[in-house]
Design an enzyme around this catalytic site. Structure first.
Site, PDB file in Angstrom:
ATOM      1  N   ASP A  53       0.849  -1.190   0.000  1.00 55.10           N
ATOM      2  CA  ASP A  53       0.000   0.000   0.000  1.00 55.10           C
ATOM      3  C   ASP A  53       0.884   1.240   0.000  1.00 55.10           C
ATOM      4  O   ASP A  53       2.072   1.173   0.332  1.00 55.10           O
ATOM      5  CB  ASP A  53      -0.870   0.034   1.266  1.00 55.10           C
ATOM      6  CG  ASP A  53      -2.051  -0.923   1.160  1.00 55.10           C
ATOM      7  OD1 ASP A  53      -2.429  -1.245   0.036  1.00 55.10           O
ATOM      8  OD2 ASP A  53      -2.568  -1.331   2.205  1.00 55.10           O
TER       9      ASP A  53
ATOM     10  N   ASP B  65      -4.801  -2.989   4.925  1.00 57.91           N
ATOM     11  CA  ASP B  65      -5.277  -2.414   6.180  1.00 57.91           C
ATOM     12  C   ASP B  65      -6.795  -2.440   6.309  1.00 57.91           C
ATOM     13  O   ASP B  65      -7.332  -2.380   7.401  1.00 57.91           O
ATOM     14  CB  ASP B  65      -4.757  -0.977   6.367  1.00 57.91           C
ATOM     15  CG  ASP B  65      -5.060  -0.087   5.166  1.00 57.91           C
ATOM     16  OD1 ASP B  65      -5.927  -0.464   4.352  1.00 57.91           O
ATOM     17  OD2 ASP B  65      -4.432   0.976   5.045  1.00 57.91           O
TER      18      ASP B  65
ATOM     19  N   ASP C 113      -9.433  -5.800   2.112  1.00 59.16           N
ATOM     20  CA  ASP C 113      -8.124  -6.359   1.757  1.00 59.16           C
ATOM     21  C   ASP C 113      -7.996  -7.816   2.191  1.00 59.16           C
ATOM     22  O   ASP C 113      -7.037  -8.493   1.820  1.00 59.16           O
ATOM     23  CB  ASP C 113      -6.993  -5.553   2.410  1.00 59.16           C
ATOM     24  CG  ASP C 113      -6.796  -4.196   1.759  1.00 59.16           C
ATOM     25  OD1 ASP C 113      -7.003  -4.103   0.537  1.00 59.16           O
ATOM     26  OD2 ASP C 113      -6.444  -3.240   2.465  1.00 59.16           O
TER      27      ASP C 113
END
Length: 1025
Positions: free
Chosen positions: A461, A763, A767
């Site tokens: 990310d 997070d 996901d």
């Protein structure tokens, strides 16, 4: 050997292995000396089956309870409308009444677990339950220590029953379960009885007592090592269970551990949270709960005032709410379920399984050598007895000699079966996991630690991982004007930059369309609660002179659609004080701008959004993004008067309020960490939901996006065919505006088509599929939701990309350390087996006695694992390519070192056996005993120096950093000291005799020569495969 291991012991995956694969390798493991110890850190499949059966039973019970409650609700509604509803009387328990509560734990449990609306209404609804629990739905519990203690005594604590930690003596008992040690113990007892009967006390007891003492030493050293491992795992389990939730106590929001929750607490839940205890919905919007972990039903359940029941262990899929805790700990179904599930244990790791295979192969070879050795030794004795005509006449000495042969054969099995190989993996992993915890990485699954060392690709990310996650609004485009904000400007004077009508719209949007809050903390100061993005926006609103509670009170919140990574927007509907409804939305700039057909001009008037104005706003978004700013668009629209909460918030027809640019700086050290990954052969890819220009700017700054690399947006990625993806993915470095399924698809292709070992960060709740699909799922400890953490294998506690690199380094260290230990142990195995076997064949006796072999076994097994499996990582590990998915565990380099070192040691021992008397000028009655002591001492010091050489499998310099490894130094020194004690002081028990200084010098020097020999062997070129 490698092909045999791949064929029979490679079915177990790093995670999500089938039960068939787990059972298959267990059946192949024969000649297990101590099953309790060997399989201690493997899954208990029978317990797991029991837990699964109980889980299904519980799920069926809950499912029926839910169905019954729905039927009961319909009946109650009909009965209530007919006026025939009977009134039930509830009698509170004496304990609860004496403590000042109007309801007891059993009644609360039956209401929530049974979804009993009738009982809930009988107690006055949620407000009635709160009153009876002496709490407030607004201000929560009051933290008076005595009252909290009283509450605990009446309702219990929010902890589950855990397996009792085993004491040191349990590990001693398990170490004694070793079959070969039991046989040796029987041999020792017989030797003791026969020896004392023939030679008297104490002379006749020396051999038997020596074996007993050696067995006890092995048992206690083994038990101590295993007990220390268990303590490390216990500490890590505590860390895994540290979960904090937002509660209101004394009228203030604060974070507390879920273990401190009590009935009466008001808990704030959001998307991705796990419900920490049973309770009731107080207020909130759009709450969807996943109850599959309890009921087995995959369909999400909407929780609201009509269905207010929240069950512990379920997950929030959407929305946010306040809940009133009613039942905690073992009184909840989740508590009962968890107590059973923990008995099943974690799956074994692929490396553990592979080393069980190695132990099985060597064990079979060792058993063959042991049987042949015993046959050769006993055949010689029987031949002599036959030639002397005393075949049926046996003396005590003859019996002791035969017993010694049998003990030697059993001890060869002890040495040959490397029981410590699979446990060395656990020892190394436990050591690494403890150290990684200090480096801000919490390993949830053992296998992840070793798999991370093989990683070839990291999909990371952007926000919070590559960047600091400390966000501030630094640029805005409002009323057609771009304003740059700096810290000195952030006061009420900013308000003068914009027309009043625009400011009003901005504040209404910022303060209502948010998942954050502005509260007054216990110190009387303003505190902003919420995600970094929400915090930055609320801080901007306050800098405009906004009053958060005042703006909120001007309107009534009718509906909330929380932000998620699929929609990339958040929306609310407000009921205005002057009448009518207004929708506000914010999110990805280009998506929200596309939903607008009007905007606020420089005079503060709402005007149509023509093509020129739209292009200017798009250009502004691109300019902000190229400066590495996160961009968000704010918009609103007035809607019809008859809007209801059940309706969807409109997706078009909005008025653009403006664009905000949020600065989120790149974390210090990220660029260097990305460079380290590249030098280690690991490809780093950025997968983000942000604008592609923002993503590219940040990726270039981090060193992820290079000249030949590709950047693509999620929607375009989704349109690609399989053939196009095969060509695109190897060069893909940035994916922007991605959805969770885009990330899942990328990971799937990298693993299946490109055969890469993939680590993925995540997070959010969405996901979870990608974290589950990846070889290693990395959840963020700060920004990550509980759902993401539960799906992950490792939690990055500081959300820092540099920590991910540290995890890779530790993973590689574990893999290399186990290889070093296997190399060392196989060398000792080969030499001990061949020396004893050939000596038995050619000389009729074995140079190494049972006691001596037990000592050698401890050096190579427990102490060897302790020394080599706990080597800390070094920077050189990140300069070699990754092992990947297909790498051989026992490499050609290892075989070169093993065979070269074994050949040297065998030649030395054999030379001493044949020419040792001449070399050391040995004469007299103690010649044989002295020679055997010299051989034993030389053999042990060969292992000590070989242990040092094994610190590096390819490098000549094996002493680099040795003084920083206190465990290694401690093991080597203690081995040397104990060897001196055995030789010089324990002669009668260990079959040794004291050596002269000259003899000590020569034997230690011969052992030391193994180091330059090892260095010379490393110069022989071999394929590194």
């Amino acid at each position: 050997m490698e092909s045999y291991l791949n064929e029979n012991f490679s079915g177990v995956k790093p995670k999500n292995s089938s039960e068939e694969a787990l059972r298959r390798w267990r059946k192949l493991c024969v000649l297990v000396k101590n099953p309790k110890r060997r399989f201690r850190f493997t899954a208990n499949l029978s317990k797991r089956s029991e837990a699964e059966a109980m889980k299904k039973t519980n799920q069926e019970k809950l499912r029926i309870a839910v169905l019954v409650s729905k039927a009961a609700l319909q009946f109650i509604q009909v009965a209530a409308s007919s006026g025939i509803l009977p009134r039930s009387e509830y009698i509170v328990s004496d304990e609860a009444k004496a403590a000042g509560f109007g309801i007891d734990a059993n009644e609360l449990g039956s209401i929530v677990e049974g979804h009993d609306l009738k009982k809930l209404n009988m107690h006055g609804g949620i407000e009635g339950i709160a009153t009876k629990l002496s709490t407030s739905t607004e201000n929560g519990l009051f933290s008076d220590e005595d009252r909290l203690k009283c509450r605990q005594d009446v309702f219990g604590i929010n902890k589950f029953t855990e397996r009792q930690h085993r004491s040191f003596w349990v590990f001693v008992w398990e170490a004694l379960q070793d079959t070969t040690l039991m046989i040796l113990a029987v041999c020792a007892v017989i030797s003791l009885i026969v020896g004392v009967a023939t030679e008297g006390w104490p002379k006749g007891a020396h051999d038997g007592l020596g074996i007993v003492a050696s067995i006890l030493l092995v048992v206690f050293v083994t038990a101590t090592s295993d007990y220390r491992q268990s303590l490390q795992f216990k500490d890590l389990d505590k860390e895994k269970k540290k979960i904090f939730v937002q509660v209101t106590r004394n009228g203030y929001r604060k974070k507390i551990s879920i273990y401190d929750l009590l009935p009466g607490d008001i808990v704030h839940l959001a998307i991705g949270d796990q419900v920490p205890a049973d309770g009731l919905f107080v207020s909130g919007f759009s709450v969807l709960i996943d109850e599959s972990s309890l009921t087995g039903e995959s369909e999400p359940v909407a929780v609201n005032c009509d269905n207010p029941f929240l069950l512990s262990g379920t997950k929030v899929l959407d929305g946010s709410c306040k809940m009133l805790i009613t039942t905690v700990g073992m009184r909840t179904q989740w508590g009962k379920l968890m107590a059973t599930l923990c008995e099943g244990g974690d799956d074994e790791t692929p490396l553990q399984v592979k080393l069980n295979g190695v132990a099985t192969i060597i064990g079979k070879i060792g058993l063959f050598f042991a049987v042949v050795t015993f046959a050769v030794l006993s055949q010689r004795l029987l031949t002599i007895k036959y030639q002397e005509g005393q075949y049926f006449s046996w003396s005590g000495d003859d019996a002791l000699e035969m017993l010694e042969y049998f003990a030697i054969a059993v001890t060869i099995v002890v040495v040959a079966v490397p029981e410590g190989l699979p446990l060395a993996v656990t020892l190394s992993l436990a050591f690494a996991m403890k150290k990684m915890m200090n480096d801000k990485a919490l390993v949830r699954h053992l296998a992840a630690c070793e798999t991370m060392g093989s990683a070839t690709s990291i999909c990371s990310d952007k926000t919070g991982t590559l960047t600091t996650n400390h966000m501030t609004v630094v640029k805005v485009c409002i009323c057609e004007n771009i304003h740059e904000l700096n810290n000195s400007q952030k006061d009420i004077s900013i308000r003068s930059l914009f027309p009043d009508s625009a400011v009003k719209a901005i504040l209404e949007s910022l303060f209502n369309n948010t998942s954050g809050e502005v509260v007054i903390n216990q110190n009387g100061k303003l505190e902003i609660l919420g995600s970094p993005t929400e915090t930055a926006l609320l801080e901007f609103g306050l800098s405009l002179g906004g009053n958060f509670p005042a703006v909120r009170q001007q309107t009534k919140l009718i509906k909330v659609e929380p932000f998620n990574s699929t929609k990339k927007r958040m929306g609310v509907v407000l009921q205005l004080a002057e009448g009518g409804y207004r929708a506000h939305c914010k999110g990805a700039s280009e998506i929200i701008l596309a939903a607008c057909d009007k905007f606020i001009d420089h005079k503060g008037n709402v005007v149509p959004l023509n093509e020129a104005a739209a292009n200017k706003l798009k250009e502004t978004i691109e300019n902000f993004a190229s400066e590495a700013l996160r961009t968000l668009c704010l918009a609103y629209m007035d809607i019809e008067d008859n809007f209801m909460a059940a309706k969807q918030i409109p997706v078009s027809g909005y008025t653009c309020i403006g664009i905000v640019g949020i600065k989120d700086p790149v974390r210090p050290g990220v660029k260097e960490s990305v460079a380290i990954c590249k030098s280690a052969g690991i490809t780093v890819r950025m997968v983000t939901g942000d604008n592609i220009n923002t993503a590219k700017a940040i990726a270039r700054e981090c060193g992820i996006l290079t000249d030949g690399g590709l950047a693509i947006e999620g929607p375009k990625f989704r349109e690609k065919s399989l053939e196009e993806l095969m060509q695109l993915i190897p060069n893909l470095q940035v994916m922007a505006r991605s959805s969770p399924m885009d990330k899942h698809t990328l990971v799937n292709h990298l693993r299946s088509s490109c055969n890469e070992v993939v680590a993925v960060t995540g997070d959010g709740t969405n996901d979870a599929p990608a974290l589950h699909e990846a070889d290693i799922g990395l959840a963020m400890g700060i920004a990550g939701t509980e759902v993401a953490k539960e799906s992950a294998d490792i939690i990055i506690l500081d959300d820092n990309f540099s920590t991910i690199v540290t995890v890779v380094k530790w993973g590689r260290s574990v893999y290399i350390n186990i290889q070093k230990f296997v190399q060392f142990q196989l060398t000792v195995n080969i030499v001990a087996l061949i020396v004893n076997f050939l000596s038995a064949c050619f000389t009729g006796n074995a140079p190494l006695t049972a006691v001596q072999l037990l000592w050698v076994n401890m050096i190579m097994d427990t102490l060897g694992a302790l020394a080599l499996a706990t080597e800390p990582p070094n920077d050189e590990l990140m300069k070699r390519p990754p092992v990947g998915r297909k790498g051989n565990f026992i490499t050609n380099i290892m075989w070169r070192n093993i065979l070269g070192q074994a050949f040297y040691q065998f030649i030395v021992i054999w030379y001493l056996q044949t020419e040792g008397k001449w070399l050391f000028h040995l004469e007299g009655p103690t010649t044989e005993l002295t020679l055997n002591t010299l051989i034993f001492n030389t053999f042990v010091f060969c292992q000590v120096f070989n242990e040092i050489s094994s610190r590096e499998m390819e490098k000549i310099d094996v002493l680099h950093g040795i003084l920083q490894n206190y465990i290694f130094i401690g093991v080597v020194i203690s081995t040397a000291i104990f060897q001196v004690i055995i030789v010089q002081l324990l002669g009668d028990f260990a079959s040794t005799t004291p050596l002269t200084p000259w003899q000590w010098l020569v034997t230690v020097f011969i052992g030391f020569l193994s180091m330059p020999i090892a260095a010379a062997i490393k110069l022989i070129p071999v394929e590194s495969r």
